[in-house]
Design a protein around this motif. Structure first.
Motif, PDB file in Angstrom:
ATOM      1  N   LEU A  16       0.824  -1.214   0.000  1.00 59.13           N
ATOM      2  CA  LEU A  16       0.000   0.000   0.000  1.00 59.13           C
ATOM      3  C   LEU A  16       0.856   1.262   0.000  1.00 59.13           C
ATOM      4  N   LEU A  17       1.951   1.248   0.750  1.00 59.70           N
ATOM      5  CA  LEU A  17       2.842   2.407   0.778  1.00 59.70           C
ATOM      6  C   LEU A  17       3.451   2.655  -0.599  1.00 59.70           C
ATOM      7  N   TRP A  18       3.827   1.592  -1.284  1.00 56.96           N
ATOM      8  CA  TRP A  18       4.370   1.712  -2.638  1.00 56.96           C
ATOM      9  C   TRP A  18       3.343   2.374  -3.564  1.00 56.96           C
ATOM     10  N   LEU A  19       2.111   1.924  -3.467  1.00 57.77           N
ATOM     11  CA  LEU A  19       1.065   2.485  -4.326  1.00 57.77           C
ATOM     12  C   LEU A  19       0.783   3.950  -3.978  1.00 57.77           C
ATOM     13  N   LEU A  20       0.784   4.275  -2.692  1.00 59.81           N
ATOM     14  CA  LEU A  20       0.560   5.659  -2.286  1.00 59.81           C
ATOM     15  C   LEU A  20       1.689   6.568  -2.740  1.00 59.81           C
ATOM     16  N   LEU A  21       2.915   6.128  -2.591  1.00 57.95           N
ATOM     17  CA  LEU A  21       4.050   6.963  -2.979  1.00 57.95           C
ATOM     18  C   LEU A  21       4.116   7.184  -4.488  1.00 57.95           C
ATOM     19  N   ASN A  29       2.863  -0.891 -11.325  1.00 57.34           N
ATOM     20  CA  ASN A  29       3.003  -0.508  -9.923  1.00 57.34           C
ATOM     21  C   ASN A  29       2.359  -1.522  -8.996  1.00 57.34           C
ATOM     22  N   LEU A  30       1.227  -2.088  -9.396  1.00 54.26           N
ATOM     23  CA  LEU A  30       0.592  -3.118  -8.579  1.00 54.26           C
ATOM     24  C   LEU A  30       1.510  -4.332  -8.420  1.00 54.26           C
ATOM     25  N   LEU A  31       2.120  -4.766  -9.531  1.00 59.74           N
ATOM     26  CA  LEU A  31       3.014  -5.931  -9.480  1.00 59.74           C
ATOM     27  C   LEU A  31       4.317  -5.628  -8.758  1.00 59.74           C
ATOM     28  N   LEU A  32       4.914  -4.470  -9.025  1.00 59.31           N
ATOM     29  CA  LEU A  32       6.176  -4.111  -8.378  1.00 59.31           C
ATOM     30  C   LEU A  32       5.980  -3.920  -6.872  1.00 59.31           C
ATOM     31  N   GLY A  33       4.869  -3.295  -6.474  1.00 60.57           N
ATOM     32  CA  GLY A  33       4.569  -3.136  -5.051  1.00 60.57           C
ATOM     33  C   GLY A  33       4.342  -4.468  -4.364  1.00 60.57           C
ATOM     34  N   ALA A  34       3.653  -5.400  -5.061  1.00 58.04           N
ATOM     35  CA  ALA A  34       3.436  -6.729  -4.490  1.00 58.04           C
ATOM     36  C   ALA A  34       4.757  -7.471  -4.359  1.00 58.04           C
ATOM     37  N   LEU A  35       5.622  -7.337  -5.357  1.00 57.24           N
ATOM     38  CA  LEU A  35       6.939  -7.972  -5.287  1.00 57.24           C
ATOM     39  C   LEU A  35       7.755  -7.412  -4.121  1.00 57.24           C
ATOM     40  N   LEU A  36       7.746  -6.097  -3.954  1.00 58.36           N
ATOM     41  CA  LEU A  36       8.438  -5.462  -2.835  1.00 58.36           C
ATOM     42  C   LEU A  36       7.847  -5.934  -1.510  1.00 58.36           C
ATOM     43  N   GLY A  37       6.514  -5.977  -1.433  1.00 59.68           N
ATOM     44  CA  GLY A  37       5.852  -6.433  -0.211  1.00 59.68           C
ATOM     45  C   GLY A  37       6.154  -7.883   0.113  1.00 59.68           C
TER      46      GLY A  37
END
Length: 162
Positions: A16-21, A29-37
């Protein structure tokens, strides 16, 4: 499952922080944020302390309110001390606070509290976790400060974590 996803709430928060930033809900962004998470908690799992068993949520709430109030009051006291420092210089000192709290998670929270409250700095913790050396910006009475510190912060943390 725990090995694959060791901290699901942390994973969700990072995603969620990735998506907000990035302020974007694009597929990338959805996939990269999930990968980071997913990857960050797995890689940082060995760095985390023991699992936390938190008890007494009302004590946590009272401690949070106490830290907020002390932070505001300490901000005002440090401001007043700096503003009037030519007439009344602050009496800075190092204080050795004997500790009864030995839980690693409780000590981590205690260190954050001392960092948040202006005028106090966590300087050193004894190897056996029995004494905390703190620097206090303006100290009137060492015994009263130690008693306030133990009553306001250490005892509630002991109720929460031990």
């Amino acid at each position: 499952m725990k090995r694959l996803l060791p901290a699901p709430w942390l994973s969700l928060a990072l995603w969620l922080l990735w998506l907000l930033l990035n302020q974007s809900l694009s597929l990338g962004n959805l996939l990269l944020g999930a990968l980071l998470g997913f990857i960050a908690p797995v890689l940082s799992a060995p760095l985390r302390p023991l699992p936390v068993k938190i008890g007494k949520p009302w004590v946590m709430l009272k401690l949070l309110l106490r830290v907020m109030a002390d932070s505001v009051m300490s901000n005002l006291a440090v401001f007043r001390s700096v503003w009037t420092s030519q007439r009344h210089p602050p009496r800075s000192a190092f204080v050795k606070v004997p500790l009864d709290l030995h839980d690693a998670n409780g000590l981590a929270v205690l260190s954050m509290i001392t960092t948040l409250v202006p005028g106090t700095v966590w300087s050193e913790l004894a190897l056996d976790r029995s004494v905390l050396l703190m620097h206090v910006f303006d100290l009137d009475d060492e015994a009263r400060f130690i008693e306030h510190f133990k009553r306001s912060y250490e005892r509630p943390l002991m109720e929460i974590f031990q």
